[in-house]
Design a protein around this motif. Structure first.
Motif, PDB file in Angstrom:
ATOM      1  N   PHE B  49      34.388  39.572  53.602  1.00  0.00           N
ATOM      2  CA  PHE B  49      35.502  39.895  52.707  1.00  0.00           C
ATOM      3  C   PHE B  49      36.698  39.013  53.044  1.00  0.00           C
ATOM      4  O   PHE B  49      36.978  38.759  54.218  1.00  0.00           O
ATOM      5  N   LYS B  51      40.438  39.760  52.205  1.00  0.00           N
ATOM      6  CA  LYS B  51      41.190  40.911  51.680  1.00  0.00           C
ATOM      7  C   LYS B  51      40.186  41.855  51.020  1.00  0.00           C
ATOM      8  O   LYS B  51      39.212  42.242  51.630  1.00  0.00           O
ATOM      9  N   GLU B  52      40.383  42.200  49.754  1.00  0.00           N
ATOM     10  CA  GLU B  52      39.466  43.158  49.129  1.00  0.00           C
ATOM     11  C   GLU B  52      38.313  42.486  48.399  1.00  0.00           C
ATOM     12  O   GLU B  52      37.439  43.166  47.865  1.00  0.00           O
ATOM     13  N   SER B  53      38.295  41.163  48.372  1.00  0.00           N
ATOM     14  CA  SER B  53      37.280  40.437  47.605  1.00  0.00           C
ATOM     15  C   SER B  53      36.091  40.033  48.467  1.00  0.00           C
ATOM     16  O   SER B  53      36.253  39.577  49.596  1.00  0.00           O
ATOM     17  N   LYS B  54      34.911  40.152  47.893  1.00  0.00           N
ATOM     18  CA  LYS B  54      33.699  39.702  48.583  1.00  0.00           C
ATOM     19  C   LYS B  54      33.601  38.179  48.458  1.00  0.00           C
ATOM     20  O   LYS B  54      33.362  37.668  47.373  1.00  0.00           O
ATOM     21  N   GLN B  55      33.785  37.490  49.574  1.00  0.00           N
ATOM     22  CA  GLN B  55      33.723  36.043  49.574  1.00  0.00           C
ATOM     23  C   GLN B  55      32.281  35.546  49.594  1.00  0.00           C
ATOM     24  O   GLN B  55      31.941  34.545  48.983  1.00  0.00           O
ATOM     25  N   GLU B  68      32.324  47.968  50.751  1.00  0.00           N
ATOM     26  CA  GLU B  68      33.576  48.004  50.018  1.00  0.00           C
ATOM     27  C   GLU B  68      34.734  47.789  50.973  1.00  0.00           C
ATOM     28  O   GLU B  68      34.643  48.105  52.159  1.00  0.00           O
ATOM     29  N   GLY B  72      41.977  46.172  50.757  1.00  0.00           N
ATOM     30  CA  GLY B  72      41.984  45.080  51.733  1.00  0.00           C
ATOM     31  C   GLY B  72      42.265  45.495  53.149  1.00  0.00           C
ATOM     32  O   GLY B  72      42.620  44.640  53.981  1.00  0.00           O
TER      33      GLY B  72
END
Lengths: 110, 118
Positions: B49, B51-55, B68, B72
């Motif tokens: 992740f 922050k809150e995004s799945k990289q 989840e 973030g």
């Protein structure tokens, strides 16, 4: 698939001796790191060597990197019983993904 | 400063049940990683992740695994339904955002959550 592979899988030495662990990897890297894990604990970062470096020292640790052979070695000099742990190499590629191997279990006898 | 904390430290469940693992990264660390180690094999990357995004979630085994990171901050990893082969130690790691002076490339690990599926 596994990026880094450590060799040997296990190593047993006497206190005061040097311990050498090797790591081979498959693809181009940004940097290579070594971590240590005591039984039942998390991994702790030991040292990082960048792809344009060939050797690095930190205390009793010496790391070498040969990008042409895609290999690295970790030397622990004058080992102590407290060095008993598992040691992992980790490679970092362009996407900041850090890939670990299966580790070398080091046992230092007092 | 508190390190990376994981909960529970050990969970024993039966096949088919659900388990949720939680990771609290070091405060301010944007990068959060999940790894798994099975039976002395390699420490396998699961996902990353920012922050809150799945990289990068290329290491997630299958759709029984859901990670989840709402807001973030902390992250959860849910396994539903659990299978025998899911047993292992799940590690969480965090690091500051790449490109900042604080990011030295080092990952900071929690002590892991050991999952046993019977």
């Amino acid at each position: 698939s596994q990026q880094g592979e450590e060799d040997p899988q296990a190593l047993s030495i006497q206190e005061g001796e040097n311990a050498t662990m090797n790591c081979s990897y498959k693809t181009s890297i940004n940097n290579l790191q070594w971590y240590r894990q005591n039984s039942g604990r998390g991994l702790v970062h030991l040292i990082l060597i960048r792809s344009n470096e060939r050797e690095k020292h930190s205390g009793r640790l010496r790391v070498t990197l040969d990008t042409s052979k895609k290999s690295s070695s970790l030397l622990i000099t004058a080992s102590r019983a407290a060095d008993t742990a598992s040691y992992f190499c980790a490679t970092v590629t362009g996407g900041f993904k850090t890939i670990f191997g299966a580790g070398t279990r080091l046992f230092v006898k007092a | 400063e508190a390190g990376v904390t994981q909960f529970p430290s050990h969970s024993v469940i039966e096949k088919g049940q659900t388990v949720t693992l939680r990771c609290d990264p070091i405060s301010g660390h944007d990068n959060l990683y999940w790894y798994r180690r099975v039976m002395g094999k390699e420490i396998k990357f699961l996902l990353h992740f920012v922050k809150e995004s799945k990289q990068d979630e290329s290491g997630m085994p299958n759709n029984r695994f859901l990670a989840e990171r709402t807001g973030g901050t902390y992250s959860t990893l849910k396994v539903q339904p659990a299978e025998l082969e899911d047993s292992g130690v799940y590690f969480c790691a965090s690091s500051p955002y790449a490109g900042t002076a604080q990011n030295t490339g080092e990952l900071f690990f929690g002590e892991g959550s050991r999952l046993t599926v019977l």
